[in-house]
Structure formats: C-alpha cells, structure tokens
Scaffold this active site. Sequence first.
Site, PDB file in Angstrom:
ATOM      1  N   GLU A   1      -1.872   0.967   9.015  1.00  0.00           N
ATOM      2  CA  GLU A   1      -0.776   0.002   9.008  1.00  0.00           C
ATOM      3  C   GLU A   1      -1.361  -1.404   9.039  1.00  0.00           C
ATOM      4  O   GLU A   1      -2.303  -1.664   9.779  1.00  0.00           O
ATOM      5  CB  GLU A   1       0.139   0.268  10.213  1.00  0.00           C
ATOM      6  CG  GLU A   1       1.244  -0.731  10.411  1.00  0.00           C
ATOM      7  CD  GLU A   1       2.185  -0.870   9.227  1.00  0.00           C
ATOM      8  OE1 GLU A   1       2.692   0.150   8.739  1.00  0.00           O
ATOM      9  OE2 GLU A   1       2.398  -2.011   8.777  1.00  0.00           O
ATOM     10  N   LEU A   2      -0.773  -2.271   8.241  1.00  0.00           N
ATOM     11  CA  LEU A   2      -1.306  -3.617   8.109  1.00  0.00           C
ATOM     12  C   LEU A   2      -0.767  -4.564   9.185  1.00  0.00           C
ATOM     13  O   LEU A   2      -1.438  -5.499   9.590  1.00  0.00           O
ATOM     14  CB  LEU A   2      -0.983  -4.139   6.700  1.00  0.00           C
ATOM     15  CG  LEU A   2      -1.470  -5.512   6.290  1.00  0.00           C
ATOM     16  CD1 LEU A   2      -2.964  -5.660   6.520  1.00  0.00           C
ATOM     17  CD2 LEU A   2      -1.163  -5.752   4.829  1.00  0.00           C
TER      18      LEU A   2
ATOM     19  N   ASP B   1       6.596  -0.893   0.314  1.00  0.00           N
ATOM     20  CA  ASP B   1       7.232  -2.138  -0.128  1.00  0.00           C
ATOM     21  C   ASP B   1       7.496  -2.070  -1.625  1.00  0.00           C
ATOM     22  O   ASP B   1       6.585  -1.764  -2.389  1.00  0.00           O
ATOM     23  CB  ASP B   1       6.279  -3.304   0.158  1.00  0.00           C
ATOM     24  CG  ASP B   1       6.773  -4.169   1.287  1.00  0.00           C
ATOM     25  OD1 ASP B   1       7.874  -3.879   1.789  1.00  0.00           O
ATOM     26  OD2 ASP B   1       6.073  -5.115   1.673  1.00  0.00           O
TER      27      ASP B   1
END
Lengths: 266, 434
Positions: free
Chosen positions: A109-110, A165
């Site tokens: 996860e960023l 996204d």
Amino acid sequence: MKRGDGASGGGGGAGGQQKGAGKLPRKRFYRARAHSNPLSDSHFPVPISPDEVDLSQHYPRYFPSDEGEGRQGDAAASRIRFADVGCGFGGLLVGLSTLFPDTLMIGMELRDKVTEYVKERILALRASNPGQYDNISVVRTNSMKYIPNYFRKAQLSKMFFLFPDPHFKEKNHRRRVISMQLLDEYAYVMEVGGIIYTITDVEELGEWMRSCLEKHPLFEAIPEEEIKADPVVKLLSTATEEGQKVARNGGQTFQAIFRRIPLQEE
Amino acid sequence: MEDATVEEAEVSGGAEFAPALVAAHPLGYSVAVAVGPELRVFNLKAGSAVPLSDDSGGCSHSDAIRAISFSANGVLFASAGDDKLVKVWKTDSWCCIRTITSEKRVSAVAISNDGLYVTFADKFGVVWLVSMGETGGGQEPTDNKPVSILGHYCSIITSMKFSPDGRFIATADRDFKIRITLFPKKPLRGANEIQSFCLGHTDFVSCIAFTCLSEGPSYLLSGGGDSTVRLWDYINGCLLDTCQVRDKVGEILEPNETEDRNLAVADICATNDGSLVAVAIQSLNGVLLLACDLIAKKLSFLKVIAMEKCYIPTSLSSSFSADLLWTIMGASNMPNQATSQLFTRLKVIPHFKNDLLASADHVPSVLEDSEVPHGEKLLLALQGSLDIAKQEEVLASVLAALKVSMHKMLVKKQYSEERREQRKRGRNDKKIKK
C-alpha cells in the site's frame, strides 16, 4: 536501505493509543486521501533486493529473529506467495489468511496512514486470535516501481489488484497499476500457473485491464467454470471495503482473472 | 554544495549541458564524437574527416546528442538525443538512412546484433523499437513506426546494451535497477519476458557493458552513483563482485578534494578479452583500471592512469580490433564562451589489453597529441581545435559545465523536507479546514 518499521509521518501516533489492547484499530484515526500519485518520487526505505526483505519483521512466528541470518538465505524456507497490490485497509488479506493458513501473503500500500492501519489491524487480530493471522503482513511501498525489489523471479502464485484507481484521463493512464509494461514485471515475479486477479467497479477500467491481460503473451484467460470453482474469487467482491461499498450501492463489478503461462515463440 | 550549483545553473538561463561522447568502430575503421548537436566522424583507414550526408529526408540534429552507438558488426551507427530524433547511419558512406522521430527526448540508443532493429529509450523510461528491414519479417504489418517493447516505470534509462549473443537486451535506470529482458525473435510484438533484474546498486546506474571470455559465457559490468563497479551473472541476476572505487580514488585525490566531490562512475569500457576494465569517474583526472578475472569472477583494482589536472574524461570507447582506448571530455553549450565552436578534448591510451597494462611495474602512458593516429588532422576534426589543451579557461569552463550536466542527467532532484512541506502547503487541491 533496509525496510525500517518505524514508518515516519502520521498514523503512528494514533496507532499508539491502541497498542497492546488487542482491539481493532478504528478507521477514523487513519483518515487518508483516497488517491496517491504513483509517479512521485517516494521517501520511504526500499529493500535493495529481495534478499534484504526482513521476513522476521513481517512474520515473527515463521521467522523468529533470534535464529539469526542463516535462516533467511535458506531457499527452502517458506516465502511470500501472495501479494495484494494496493491492499487498502486489508480486508482481502484478512479473508485470505484463514482460507490459506499456511501461505505467507503481503499487502502493498502506498498511503502510509492506511498502511499503519493495516499493521495495527493485523497485530490486533493476532492478539485476539492466537495462532491465527501470523501469515499476513503489510508493507508501505510503491509496487509500480519496486515489485522486483520485494520478490524473486517466479516467487508468487497469486497477485491481487482489487478496485485500483481508475485514472480516467488519458494523460494519466500510465498511472494505472495494470499496463502492458507493468504486466512484464508481474509476470516476472509470478510462477507459471500463478493467477492474477483483477476487479473494479469502473467499466472503462475493467475493459482496460482485461484488454491488457489479453494482449500480454505471458497471460491467458481462465475458463469461466474454473473461476466459479475458485474460492478466492468470492472474496474479491465481498472481503474488501471497496467491494462491500459497491455491493451496498447495488453497483456492478468487472473481473479479469488470468493465468501466467510460459512464453510461446513460434 | 552540489545542489547549490545545480540550482544556480537553473536560475541562470537553465541551459542544459550534455557531456561529449566518443564511440570507436568495432573493427577500428573510424571513431565518432558527439558534442552538442554535432556529430564528428574521422575515418581511421583513410586518415581523413568524414563528411556526413543525409538521405533520410529528416532534419539533422538540432539539440544535444545524448547517445551514440555502433552496431556489433560496425555496419550501422545510431545517434539520438534531446531533439527527439533518432538517426541511423550507414558507416561505409556515413550517410543517414533513417530519421525516426520520438515523442519524447531520447536517453539511450542501441542496435540489435543482427542489425535489423534499432531500439531507443525515452524520458518516460519506455524503450521503442523500429525495424530496419524492408518488411516486418512476417510480423504484423507495420507502418514502420516505433513500437514500445518494454518500459522502466517512470525512471529514465541511462544505458541500453545488447548481450554479445544477441539474446538479451539490458537496460539500466536512474533508480538503481538493471533489467535483463529476453530479446524475442519477433520483437515488434514487444519484449515481455524478463530474464532477471540485477539489483545491488544503491544509487543510479550510469553505465553498463557486457564482457566475455572468447567463446565463453558473457557477464555484465555496471557502474553507478554509489561509486562501485559491479560484475554480474546477468542470466540469473546474481551479483558476483563489487569494486569500491571511492576508496581508491580517495587515495589518489588530495583529501580535501574528495569531500564535496562526486565520485560517481561515469563510464566503463572493457577490453575485448574481458580481462581489463577502464573506468571513468566524475572528478577523477584520469582513468582507473580494474583487473577483471572472469574465471574467478573477481574485480580488483589495478592502477590509475593519471592525466593532466583539468582533464576528466566522461566517455570511453575502444574497438575490438585495435587496442586503443579513446577518452573524451567536453560539453555542449559551454558557458562564458565567445565563439560558437564546440570544443572537446580527446586523449588516447595505447596498448589497452591485458599483457602489458596488467603488469605491476608498467606505468601506462597517454599518447601525446602528435602520437595519436593521424595526429593533428584527427584532433582538429574531432576536437574542433588543436590548441584546446592550452586554453586553460576553456577546459575549466567545460569542467564546470560537465559537473552540472552529469548531475542533471543522472541524479534525481531531491527536495528538502522543508521544501516538500512548502509545496504541500501551496497545493490547491487540498481542503483547508480551520
């Protein structure tokens, strides 16, 4: 440049309030922006190569740190086999953990606050369910840039890309997590026969991901009946927060599930 | 300190400097130099400067050339750079046969070993391929436009080379990655199968070079911003040996000189038997020699060939047949320069092969200007001037320009914590709650 656990920045403080209680972290302490720019240069530590990924930090039960370095280099030692890219709040990991109790898996996860949340969530689950959830962990990283730094060739048997996204603008299509170029890297870290799962509620993105996978010579579509029999598929839309949200709103989802195949050169 | 220099340069007009490049024909027929938009070629057999001609109908280079490369057999030559043009030349006539327009600026170029394809990498980290053949070789019909075959995700590719057997294409980037990709028989469909990643550099990778024992397996050498030269088993992505050049250079330069100096590896060049590696290092006036033992798989420091104080080579090349090592220093758009002429400085190291250079008591020499093949004629053609060596201030300004240009080319911009915070504060997509 080893992965340090003390991820700098926000989130840590909020997590501290609940430590030791074995209680699940509350999301409202971990509010984060919904999107993150994968193109920006990041400022978190990245392992130089998969050899430097410290598994004892992630899976202390599998890799007790007091056994020293010898164990890490051992090729026979169990390795991470599943990767959930863009794991968000970790719903899928939690669902998969009990379904595959002996398989190591990692979420990537960023957004750092979200990562902190998942970390706390896993620790709380481990504390309240001894002997369970020791096989899942999370790392804050940009998987679009650093996949080969975490996994060796043919290491993974499953990769997940759930509700990524959409990046609607054409100019931003290169920010999409599935693209022909990035599929090269995913194919590299996946074993032949491994399965890549993608799902989205955005029709345009669903078509994009499917067409990339269809065009890519190292992936082939999995027949419908096989997909139906796969217990993992049900989790795609039910286990994650995004999936539940879509179901609540009566939205439609678009899946593309493909298998890694060897290169065929006529 | 570096940062200050760079920012200053940005403020004062923001001119981009490109370091000069040198490439020797694999069979020793000619030598090519690129400085700014100029391509200069000298025919070593005829002993004369080569006039370039253009049959491709495209424009000539109008901005700095960033990459030049001969094909493995020396028949073709490619040049590309900031003007987004990739030009392919036939080296018998030095006539440009193709001009390809790229969408973005080009950072690296290579020609496949069979001479059928030209690949180039753009500023998005995407590698494009064009077929030089008449048809696509039975592949999908093409309009002969470049097709993208692979990409490094938003990292600029600094160097791209084909393996000696032509089976692989290696690409190195500004993060720290070297990717080895299988070069397929029908590459117009893309090069999707990654053979390995060579991971170990802790900073940008500036240069890569293949090396092999005659008829034996080949290996990969790489140099980077972490001041190391590394030897790889690229088939398996295994690091075999690492040579720290920082320590060695530190011994040679005066202590106060190393402190704020960038000791990144600028270029590497191996002898054709793979036993020696020449290394150019930013800030080092000379060339470092490493012994490369491909049987024991070891790299070890051998010696430094020192050169005059203000000569810091940035590009190295040697041909397979002749044992000359060509080195060059120069930059485009030099500041404080009255004339529009672009100068470079060329130096040649003879006997670039194992038997002589490797012996400990041999002090390697650099050819005097008069000893260079074809002497003044060659230097006039390639350097742009004969007495450049005497123009101290020109060399000094080249040196200053090079420092900035190498930095800008290879090092990612780093913003301080405060500056990042400041930028966040000025962000207009953030809701302000008070």
